[in-house]
Design a protein around this motif. Structure first.
Motif, PDB file in Angstrom:
ATOM      1  N   ARG A   1      -2.805  -4.595  -1.165  1.00 16.63           N
ATOM      2  CA  ARG A   1      -1.501  -3.946  -1.343  1.00 16.63           C
ATOM      3  C   ARG A   1      -0.483  -4.395  -0.282  1.00 16.63           C
ATOM      4  O   ARG A   1       0.714  -4.469  -0.551  1.00 16.63           O
ATOM      5  N   LYS A   2      -0.991  -4.715   0.894  1.00 16.42           N
ATOM      6  CA  LYS A   2      -0.079  -5.161   1.974  1.00 16.42           C
ATOM      7  C   LYS A   2       0.605  -6.483   1.633  1.00 16.42           C
ATOM      8  O   LYS A   2       1.698  -6.766   2.083  1.00 16.42           O
ATOM      9  N   TYR A   3      -0.102  -7.324   0.865  1.00 19.65           N
ATOM     10  CA  TYR A   3       0.390  -8.696   0.666  1.00 19.65           C
ATOM     11  C   TYR A   3       0.895  -8.998  -0.735  1.00 19.65           C
ATOM     12  O   TYR A   3       1.644  -9.939  -0.936  1.00 19.65           O
ATOM     13  N   LYS A   4       0.434  -8.267  -1.720  1.00 22.19           N
ATOM     14  CA  LYS A   4       0.783  -8.625  -3.103  1.00 22.19           C
ATOM     15  C   LYS A   4       2.265  -8.364  -3.358  1.00 22.19           C
ATOM     16  O   LYS A   4       2.894  -7.613  -2.624  1.00 22.19           O
ATOM     17  N   LYS A   5       2.770  -8.954  -4.430  1.00 20.22           N
ATOM     18  CA  LYS A   5       4.143  -8.648  -4.834  1.00 20.22           C
ATOM     19  C   LYS A   5       4.152  -7.217  -5.387  1.00 20.22           C
ATOM     20  O   LYS A   5       3.167  -6.793  -6.020  1.00 20.22           O
ATOM     21  N   PRO A   6       5.255  -6.486  -5.182  1.00 21.67           N
ATOM     22  CA  PRO A   6       5.236  -5.068  -5.585  1.00 21.67           C
ATOM     23  C   PRO A   6       4.909  -4.870  -7.058  1.00 21.67           C
ATOM     24  O   PRO A   6       4.290  -3.882  -7.446  1.00 21.67           O
ATOM     25  N   GLU A   7       5.319  -5.802  -7.899  1.00 19.66           N
ATOM     26  CA  GLU A   7       5.113  -5.604  -9.342  1.00 19.66           C
ATOM     27  C   GLU A   7       3.696  -5.958  -9.791  1.00 19.66           C
ATOM     28  O   GLU A   7       3.310  -5.688 -10.928  1.00 19.66           O
TER      29      GLU A   7
END
Ligand code: GAL
Length: 688
Positions: free
Chosen positions: A240-246
């Motif tokens: 979650r820290k690194y992924k794109k928000p979508e």
């Protein structure tokens, strides 16, 4: 906004293993997938060594090249954390990361899922590989979602390593605080099992009787679920820290000893399932009843839906099943891939990804076929999938709809796990789960599983006219309060034998049975017995209905002024004794049935309580066909739209009757009257 499972489309994808093929195949493979309508690939779930070939050495070139190519082609990617298969360098150097069998013997490198969730070293190595992968690939434009690990608890859902024993102790210290409380909770005074030091408390090991303290085993299953969940969360928090928000986070499969309600809440945006209905056709007879075969997958799909109302299928069967060591099942027959895809969609799937693109030419799964065979030549399965993609093009308005059911089967993990280790509880649970499923299927009655999770409210149950809570041996005051409010507000609840005889530790209660359910059901149980083989079939009479009280019989008495005996036993020494009590409670009614719900009993309840064949005035279907319904914006007639899926699992055509004109979603034409539904055929009818 997520690009998949977001209510705006229903899409296809495929599982791909770029590491199994020469790089010069990739471009052609991706082109062919896209041409067939497969818009997303899942990659990397077993590819740790392609990112960290040696401890602390990283290489990104392989997936950089693949992801860049995918982006160039317009192919979306679900990227996985590779923790299901730790590399050889890791398990060799740190054998403590390995899982062990019940005797403590370690499972060695050479297959998969051989690690344990509690090893501090494995957690550290996991943190590292997930961090490194997510940091490097997290913003890649081709990626639309992340899969955590692969099939938590598949192959093995018990853990006996030293790290598990240590973690079990910590889990129990948190749960009970003191050894005295643990001893009391587990009733260790029985057979002198009393613990005098925490160091004596261990995961349940092999014993000379085979039996282990049942309260300890129940806590062991809770502990395993807790371990998987905290391990999944560890990964999800990093991704979650690194992924794109979508981009979404998911995992795949449903396996034992996992509280998926908690996983969904803590770690996932959506759950995905791996659907292999062809197990029903396996040579070793996976299916309990010939009639149902692949239809049994609908039961698993209902379980997935209880976690994510709209879910994805990460692995949808597209070829024959088989490992070189187990499982032999035929190639899907023409039409079956379509049928099974529609089965998933009918139950709420909005994304279907086939397993796998091309069958692997080496390793354990050389017989687990994908869409294509070893050579990759064009074949009828790929053509069928391309046709499915065309069909979905005509059915996109289904997006945003959800499965619709008026009947629910209540569950909770305390009882699921208690029934798993307690034969007396497990037997009746199995009879009823099979009986209810068969009866609901054959009477074309859509249903949901509903988990009584901690945060459940009576309002969450309101949408159901009828709820079965078949054998809640373990009851809690909180769950009973919710059920009482549901019934008081007009709901109908049916409970079966063995309700309420245990507490949360799995110890038997001393209150008159059915314990906490006595008030709601207006029932008293002075006596009970297992149904022995020489008892024959114990029948019950409820007005004009006669059906079996299978497995176990509670002999009942009506208690309270609103309770009445509505059914009696028709045989055995208790012939004439009450077998079924109805209690009017507020606006609703609760039933207590003294047996388990074999199919005939389940059918009788559906009929008498007006819940069976809810679409009988619109469609007349043979038992051979399943009916599943998705609705959008409310139900038909209430401002919404309903989509009625009719699925024929049989190898012969079935005759169905449309009692009024219905629009075929695919052809957009109206149909009415007697119609033939071809073998493995599917229709989707629309009603307003
Ligand atoms: C699933 C698994 C896949 C593959 C497939 C066929 O359980 O996720 O990796 O093994 O079964 O065996």
């Amino acid at each position: 906004m997520r690009k998949l499972i977001n209510g705006t489309g229903i899409d296809l994808g495929v599982c791909y293993y770029p590491e199994h093929w020469n790089r010069d195949c990739w471009a052609e493979d991706l082109d062919r997938m896209l041409a067939a309508g497969l818009k997303t690939v899942r990659v990397a779930e077993f590819a740790w060594s392609l990112i960290e070939p040696m401890e602390g050495e990283y290489t990104y070139e392989f997936f950089d090249s693949f992801l860049d190519l995918a982006a160039e082609k317009g192919m979306q990617v679900i990227f996985c954390t590779p923790t299901a298969t730790p590399p050889a360098w890791l398990t060799e150097k740190y054998p403590e990361v390995l899982n062990a069998d019940i005797t403590g013997t370690l499972y060695r490198h050479g297959s998969r899922r051989h690690y344990n969730y509690n090893s501090p070293v494995y957690r550290e190595k996991t943190r590292n590989i997930v961090e490194v992968s997510a940091a490097h690939y997290g913003k890649h434009p081709a990626i639309v979602g992340w899969q955590l690990d692969n099939e938590f608890n598949c192959e093995n859902d018990r853990f006996y390593s030293d790290s598990d024993s240590s973690a079990f102790r910590v889990f129990l210290q948190k749960r009970y605080g003191t050894l005295e409380d643990l001893n009391r909770a587990w009733g260790t005074v029985f057979w002198n099992q009393t613990y005098t030091d925490w160091s004596q408390v261990d995961v349940p090991r092999k014993t000379n009787t085979g039996a282990v303290n049942p309260h300890r085993v129940l806590d062991f299953y809770r502990f395993i679920s807790d371990s998987v969940n905290s391990y999944a969360r560890l990964q999800a928090d990093i991704v979650r820290k690194y992924k794109k928000p979508e981009d979404f986070i998911t995992t795949n499969g449903m396996f034992g000893n996992i509280d998926y309600q908690r996983m969904e809440k803590e770690s996932l945006d959506v759950l995905m399932y791996d659907s292999y209905p062809n197990f029903g056709y396996a040579l070793d007879g996976f299916s309990p009843e010939d009639f149902m075969k692949d239809r049994w997958s609908s039961r698993s799909l209902a379980e997935v839906r209880a976690v994510s109302p709209n879910f994805g299928i990460m692995e949808q069967q597209s070829g024959a099943n088989g490992w070189n060591t187990s499982m032999e099942a035929p190639t899907p027959r023409p039409g079956q891939i379509t049928l099974w895809t529609m089965q998933s969609i009918a139950h709420g799937a909005d994304y279907i990804s086939y397993f796998r693109w091309r069958t692997c030419t080496f390793g354990t799964e050389i017989y687990w076929h994908g869409i294509l065979d070893y050579s990759g030549r064009e074949n009828r399965r790929l053509q069928e999938i391309a046709r499915i993609s065309g069909m979905l093009g005509q059915m996109q308005e289904l997006a945003g709809s959800g499965y619709e059911a008026k009947v629910g089967i209540l569950k909770d993990y305390d009882n699921v796990w208690d029934a798993q280790q307690d034969r007396w509880h497990g037997r009746v649970e199995q009879i009823s789960q099979n009986g209810l499923f068969s009866a609901l299927q054959k009477t074309h009655t859509p249903f949901d599983y509903v988990y009584l999770k901690d945060e459940i409210q009576p309002e969450d149950l309101k949408r159901y006219d009828l709820l079965f809570y078949p054998h809640a041996g373990i009851l809690t005051a909180e769950r009973m309060a919710v059920l009482e409010q549901y019934v008081a507000a007009g709901g109908k609840l049916v409970m079966g034998c063995r309700t309420g005889y245990k507490d949360i530790c799995g110890r038997c209660v001393t209150e008159y049975l059915p314990g906490m359910a006595a008030k709601l059901t207006g029932t008293d149980i002075p006596e009970y017995s297992l149904v022995a083989p020489d008892d024959g079939t114990i029948m019950v009479r409820w007005e004009e209905e006669t059906f079996e009280a299978a497995g176990f019989n509670d002999l009942l008495a009506a208690a309270g002024e609103n309770a009445e005996v509505v059914g009696t036993y028709a045989s055995s020494y208790y012939a004439g004794e009450p077998a079924l009590i109805r209690n009017r409670f507020g606006e609703g009614e609760a039933y207590y049935f003294g047996g388990a719900f074999a199919e005939d009993a389940a059918r009788a309840f559906l009929k008498k309580l007006g819940a069976g064949e809810p679409y009988g005035d619109i469609l007349e279907l043979p038992e051979e066909c399943e009916l599943a319904v998705r609705t959008k914006g409310g139900t038909a007639g209430n401002g919404g739209k309903s989509y009625l899926f009719v699925l024929n699992y049989r190898s012969e055509a079935q005759s169905i009757r449309l009692k009024k004109p219905l629009k075929n979603l695919l052809t957009k034409e109206e149909e009415e009257g007697e119609r033939s539904l071809e073998k493995y055929g599917v229709r989707v009818y629309e009603i307003n």
